[in-house]
Design an enzyme around this catalytic site. Structure first.
Site, PDB file in Angstrom:
ATOM      1  N   CYS A  25       0.868  -1.176   0.000  1.00 43.21           N
ATOM      2  CA  CYS A  25       0.000   0.000   0.000  1.00 43.21           C
ATOM      3  C   CYS A  25       0.902   1.222   0.000  1.00 43.21           C
ATOM      4  CB  CYS A  25      -0.933  -0.022   1.206  1.00 43.21           C
ATOM      5  SG  CYS A  25      -0.074  -0.003   2.790  1.00 43.21           S
ATOM      6  N   HIS A 623       9.158 -25.712  16.295  1.00 45.53           N
ATOM      7  CA  HIS A 623       7.887 -25.635  15.561  1.00 45.53           C
ATOM      8  C   HIS A 623       7.211 -26.999  15.638  1.00 45.53           C
ATOM      9  CE1 HIS A 623       5.017 -24.949  12.301  1.00 45.53           C
ATOM     10  NE2 HIS A 623       5.333 -23.667  12.357  1.00 45.53           N
TER      11      HIS A 623
END
Length: 710
Positions: A25, A623
């Site tokens: 953006c 993880h």
């Protein structure tokens, strides 16, 4: 330099294989990732040029770059490795990724709420540049008018200056078409259909209906606006001026998306190109003209009238409320409805009364940034000085608050109270100014602008506005300088990191390709799990044990199971070593433990990932399973939180094997050294089965730099 920055960002985000999509953006890179839990936020924020890292709901991630975002995006997309970005998640649709991400969205836990604000912001985000450009043209004309060089209120206005008006009015008059295009694109509808529908309501033929003999016009006493009704095939059609409207295209596109997708199911692919657009236009243009358009105009006018009533009957409260709520709306993207109302006010009333008090918030934000800049210069903090100066320039010259907000304010909790006081003072000045007659009806502007130094001339009365924004700016700035922007702990940590960077003999070896480096003359020993044996004679006291030149550090297994070589971990991001180096463990137990003393820096609420900063200097990621983030915490019992201190053997999480396996996810747990580049070598130590605490991985510190002899 730019290419290196791009590589560092992609490396820290988890590599191309972890990227589902990337857009940007006005100030931020916007990633959709396969697994956002592997991103090291602190490491990302240390990349030169990065003003901040903002984890979003689920697997969305934003990297704040400020005004340099377009160049950073271009550099990233030109990297050869980015050609494969998104390939690893091809089996998942964008909707699947979004559904997973929205489960714990920053705007709430309801997917429709997150989807609504994503739709709203993405309808405006691509046109921020032209809005900013048009606002600066308006500011330019206002300066010429204020200096009495040109009278822009003259009637008739000279042709040359009518042309200048056309330069900025084009953006705002045709704004509904731009919003319709972006909104349709966001909802996966042919954007040209959305634009064409709004164009139909802005043609000379549609506007000519107002002059029809059977058209009846009435005037709204409250707003002073005229409303006309024509008879079309015997049906009443309310005629509105749709130039500058934003609610109408937003409502229209939402309905169009439903119709468009229905028609795609009705017609076979080989007929869709003709009949889907035809029926969309044939149905949606009348529906918008007769129903959606009038509803959108009425909705905008009703909300505008309500705010106008408040501004008229309770101006003191209004002047205080706007600058005080904006600091909480902008971080969540909830300010777009108010921005839309500003445009509606200008369309309906000919002026807006929201932007004036909003300016108090913006300048309080910029004032806080200026305070941080002063302190950074005092402390000789080069990184913060660069961040703050860039954010301040973007704010004062462009009216953009995101670099300040995401790059600084939301990272340091002491800033917001100081900034809020600045917002209050600025709003109070406007409120008191209204009471003493300086601004009847508040501060107004006839244009939609970004509140910056360059756009001050568009506000009236300008004197009150200048006093208000100056008071907001100086108050926030003074408070930040007086109170500081860091807590004692944050300041101590920052000073320690700065000192470490100044004396760390490995800094040059880490950041250069100097082949003149050679090992220090010392013997190498091996430490017990989670400890390190120094081999340099006398390392600097700020150097972490594992970083001492030549040191070998071993890390114990955080859970029981069978060791899996990293290359065999069933995930391309992990197996490629993009996130870090280490091994996987196929667990036979159900509990993960801290392998050594340290601090929890990442503790996902879903329980699937933990980041530990070990006292030795090793940064470790555990993880649990592959893609287990999709379970959204089901089957995980988290024992620790971010910031917790842990010792060797502290339980981190207990997981239910049956739930994970039933969902079809692999239990293989990567155990990775995420700061592997700071070491000379990271090696697998264990083979076969391991118990908790058994030696699993070893790190070898880089050799010391040999000073050249005279």
């Amino acid at each position: 330099m730019a290419t290196e920055q791009a590589r560092q960002i992609i490396e820290t985000i988890g590599g191309p294989g972890n990227i589902k999509s990337l857009t940007h953006c006005a100030t931020r890179l916007r990633f959709e990732l396969n697994d956002a839990s592997i991103v090291d936020k602190d490491k990302m924020e240390k990349v030169e040029g990065v003003m901040g890292a903002v984890p979003q709901s689920g697997d969305r991630y934003q990297v704040v770059m400020g005004g340099a975002v377009a160049g950073a995006y271009s550099d990233i997309m030109q990297l050869p490795e980015m050609a494969k970005a998104g390939a690893s998640s091809a089996s998942k649709s964008a909707d699947d990724i979004k559904a997973e991400a929205r489960a714990g969205g920053v705007r709430g836990k309801h997917a429709w709420v997150d989807a609504f604000f994503e739709f709203l912001s993405d309808s405006f985000r691509p046109i921020l540049g032209v809005l900013l450009g048009a606002s600066l043209i308006i500011a330019f004309t206002a300066v010429l008018d204020a200096l009495k060089i040109v009278d822009f209120r003259a009637d008739p206005k000279p042709a040359s200056w009518l042309f200048v008006d056309a330069m900025w009015r084009s953006v705002f008059f045709f704004l509904p078409i731009m919003v319709a295009y972006n909104g349709a694109k966001k909802l996966k509808v042919d954007p040209w259909i959305g634009g064409a529908i709004m164009l139909a309501l802005m043609t000379p033929e549609f506007n000519a209906l107002k002059d029809s003999a059977n058209t009846v016009c009435t005037t709204n006493a409250t707003l002073g606006t005229e409303s006309c009704v024509a008879r079309i095939f015997g049906l009443p059609l309310q005629l509105n001026e749709y130039g500058g409207q934003v609610f109408v295209p937003l409502l229209m596109v939402a309905v169009l998306a439903v119709l468009y997708k229905f028609l795609q199911k009705v017609f076979p692919p080989n007929l869709q190109m003709v009949f889907v657009p035809f029926f969309c236009l044939a149905i949606m243009i009348p529906l918008t003209a007769f129903l959606i358009g009038p509803i959108g105009v009425w909705l905008g006018s009703a909300i505008g009238a309500g705010l106008a009533w408040m501004n008229t009957h309770a101006p003191f409260v209004f002047a205080l409320a706007i600058p005080m709520i904006y600091p909480f709306l902008v971080p969540l993207g909830l300010h777009w409805p108010l921005n839309a109302l500003m445009l509606i006010n200008i369309q309906a009333l000919g002026y807006d009364f929201i932007q004036g008090p909003m300016g108090a918030w913006n300048f309080a934000c910029f004032g806080a940034t200026a305070g941080v800049l002063v302190l950074a210069m005092r402390d000789k903090d080069v990184v913060m000085r660069q961040t703050a100066s860039g954010a301040l320039a973007a704010g004062l010259l462009g009216g953009i608050s995101e670099p300040s907000l995401y790059g600084i304010h939301l990272r340091f909790k002491r800033i917001y109270p100081s900034m809020l006081v600045g917002c209050f003072v600025g709003g109070l000045v406007i409120a008191v100014g209204g009471l003493v007659g300086m601004a009847d009806g508040g501060i107004k502007t006839k244009a939609f602008v970004f509140t910056s130094l360059l756009t001050i001339p568009v506000f009236n009365p300008i004197l009150l506005y200048v006093i208000a924004v100056a008071a907001a700016f100086l108050t926030a700035m003074a408070l930040v300088i007086a109170r500081g922007y860091m807590t004692k702990e944050e300041r101590a940590e920052a000073l320690a990191q700065r000192d470490e960077a100044a004396v760390d003999p490995l800094a040059a070896a880490t950041d250069t390709n100097d082949h003149a480096l050679a090992p220090a003359a010392a013997a190498t020993g091996v430490a017990a799990a989670g400890t390190a044996t120094a081999v340099a004679e006398k390392p600097a006291k700020v150097v972490k044990p594992a970083m001492v030149p030549g040191t070998v550090t071993t890390i114990g297994a955080p859970l029981t199971g069978r060791v899996v070589p990293l290359a065999e971990v069933p995930d391309p991001v992990f197996s490629a070593g993009t996130v870090g180096l280490g091994v996987g463990i196929d667990p036979s137990g159900d509990t993960v433990y801290a392998p050594a003393p340290g601090k929890i820096v990442v503790a996902q609420k879903t329980g699937h990932a933990f980041g530990i900063q070990l006292d030795s200097g090793v940064e470790l990621l555990v993880h649990v399973g592959i893609d287990t983030v999709n379970l959204e915490g089901r089957g995980f019992d988290v024992k620790v939180a971010r910031g917790d201190r842990v010792e060797a053997g502290t339980p981190l999480v207990t997981f239910d094997r049956a739930i994970i396996e039933e969902a079809g996810y692999s239990l293989v747990t990567p155990v990775l050294v995420t700061n592997a580049k700071k070491f000379g070598e990271v090696s697998q130590v264990a083979q076969g089965d391991v118990q908790v605490g058994d030696e699993l991985i070893s790190t070898t510190a880089k050799p010391a730099k040999v000073e050249p002899t005279a």
